[in-house]
Enzyme design. Sequence first.
Site, PDB file in Angstrom:
ATOM      1  N   HIS A  95      38.963  45.349  39.120  1.00 47.16           N
ATOM      2  CA  HIS A  95      38.390  43.900  39.406  1.00 47.16           C
ATOM      3  C   HIS A  95      39.312  43.545  40.420  1.00 47.16           C
ATOM      4  O   HIS A  95      39.149  42.025  40.967  1.00 47.16           O
ATOM      5  CB  HIS A  95      38.403  43.134  38.191  1.00 47.16           C
ATOM      6  CG  HIS A  95      37.394  43.508  37.229  1.00 47.16           C
ATOM      7  ND1 HIS A  95      37.143  42.667  35.883  1.00 47.16           N
ATOM      8  CD2 HIS A  95      36.500  44.701  37.069  1.00 47.16           C
ATOM      9  CE1 HIS A  95      36.036  43.479  35.314  1.00 47.16           C
ATOM     10  NE2 HIS A  95      35.836  44.360  35.737  1.00 47.16           N
ATOM     11  N   ASP A 139      39.792  46.531  34.620  1.00 49.90           N
ATOM     12  CA  ASP A 139      39.979  45.117  34.758  1.00 49.90           C
ATOM     13  C   ASP A 139      40.738  44.856  36.064  1.00 49.90           C
ATOM     14  O   ASP A 139      40.826  45.932  36.812  1.00 49.90           O
ATOM     15  CB  ASP A 139      40.348  44.442  33.557  1.00 49.90           C
ATOM     16  CG  ASP A 139      39.952  43.047  33.379  1.00 49.90           C
ATOM     17  OD1 ASP A 139      40.183  42.245  34.250  1.00 49.90           O
ATOM     18  OD2 ASP A 139      39.501  42.837  32.202  1.00 49.90           O
TER      19      ASP A 139
END
Length: 394
Positions: free
Chosen positions: A240, A217
């Site tokens: 991310h 993430d």
Amino acid sequence: MTKSVIRFSLLFTLLTFIDVSISASNVFNVVSFGAKPDGVTDSTGAFLKAWQGACVSASSATVVVPKGTFLLKVITFGGPCKSKITFQVAGTVIAPEDYRTFGNSGFWILFNKVNRFSLVGGTFDARANGFWSCRKSGQNCPPGVRSISFNSAKDVIISGVKSMNSQVTHMTLNGCTNVVVRNVKLVAPGNSPNTDGFHVQHSTGVTFTGSTVQTGDDCVAIGPGTRNLLITKLACGPGHGVSIGSLAKELKEDGVENVTVSSSVFTGSQNGVRIKSWARPSNGFVRTVFFQDLVMKNVENPIIIDQNYCPTHEGCPNEYSGVKISQVTYKNIQGTSATQEAMKLVCSKSSPCTGITLQDIKLTYNKGTPATSFCFNAVGKSLGVIQPTSCLNR
Ligand SMILES: *[C@@H]1O[C@H](CO)[C@@H](O)[C@H](O)[C@H]1NC(C)=O
């Protein structure tokens, strides 16, 4: 040897001995308190006893975790302590493999209200494979625990720490002041769900330098109430990217102010630098942000503002984000985009982004097709060469 040399070396030995014995009295080795470096015995109680000893010490103290593998369950190292504490880890600390043992604690290792504190070295492995499998299979799973959390901490140094296989976020700073995080490595598989690297919120004066984040993430997630944050020499990806947000979760929310991300490399990440807010009313804001000297290598969205975040289309009643974004500078950002739209600045319908500066941007799309940009309600100026062409309104 002459008499004086002998006398001198005796004195020297004596001084060295005194020096060692003084510092030794302030060393709290977890093994002396019953911790076992075997990776199976529960060492939680021993770690707590060592901590309690160090925490009441009248002069600076060191908690030592020697080589070996130590099993730790949910644990809180509570402060404030009497003196400066160094938590020196040479070994590996592992979590129970059965994620059900964590219940709803939310954290695995928590440092609460520590000040003048250093965490140095060590590997922390939360062994979350079973937890991720539970998540991926869509079963009813517990919410997951952050691996290393600092709550209301002040004057902290975190250095040379490695965190692996976190259930959710690797390292969280909440309500902290004056924290330096250097040479930290956070690692989890790129497809592990919600494994953020660093998460910082309600904190002032935090620096992350020289860290590597490879996870599933955000590499760094920056939440409400973050001020005077510097992220430099970060290697991010897979992951991310660096994300300010998600903001506007709440109607009343602290703003984010004075954030710098510099001299960093993003490799194969979903985003480079992102500002993200829910399409919901909020009094939150983002102002004075510098993204500079960044290299993008095959990044899906190298530059992105997304104020229309509403993944489930629920609880985003009128689809306008109240979060006001202003004074954001993108300077010297170069490299490759994995999608054609290398630059996307989608601001709120109700409050446009203002004071955006683009300077010396060179982002190319891999496939021999020029990269494009897309703006909505983004106002500002461009300096130097901007590629793809700037889409800002004046
Ligand atoms: C902004 O943050 C930096 C740390 O990145 C700090 O050195 C600087 O003093 C801050 N500026 C203001 C105006 O507070």
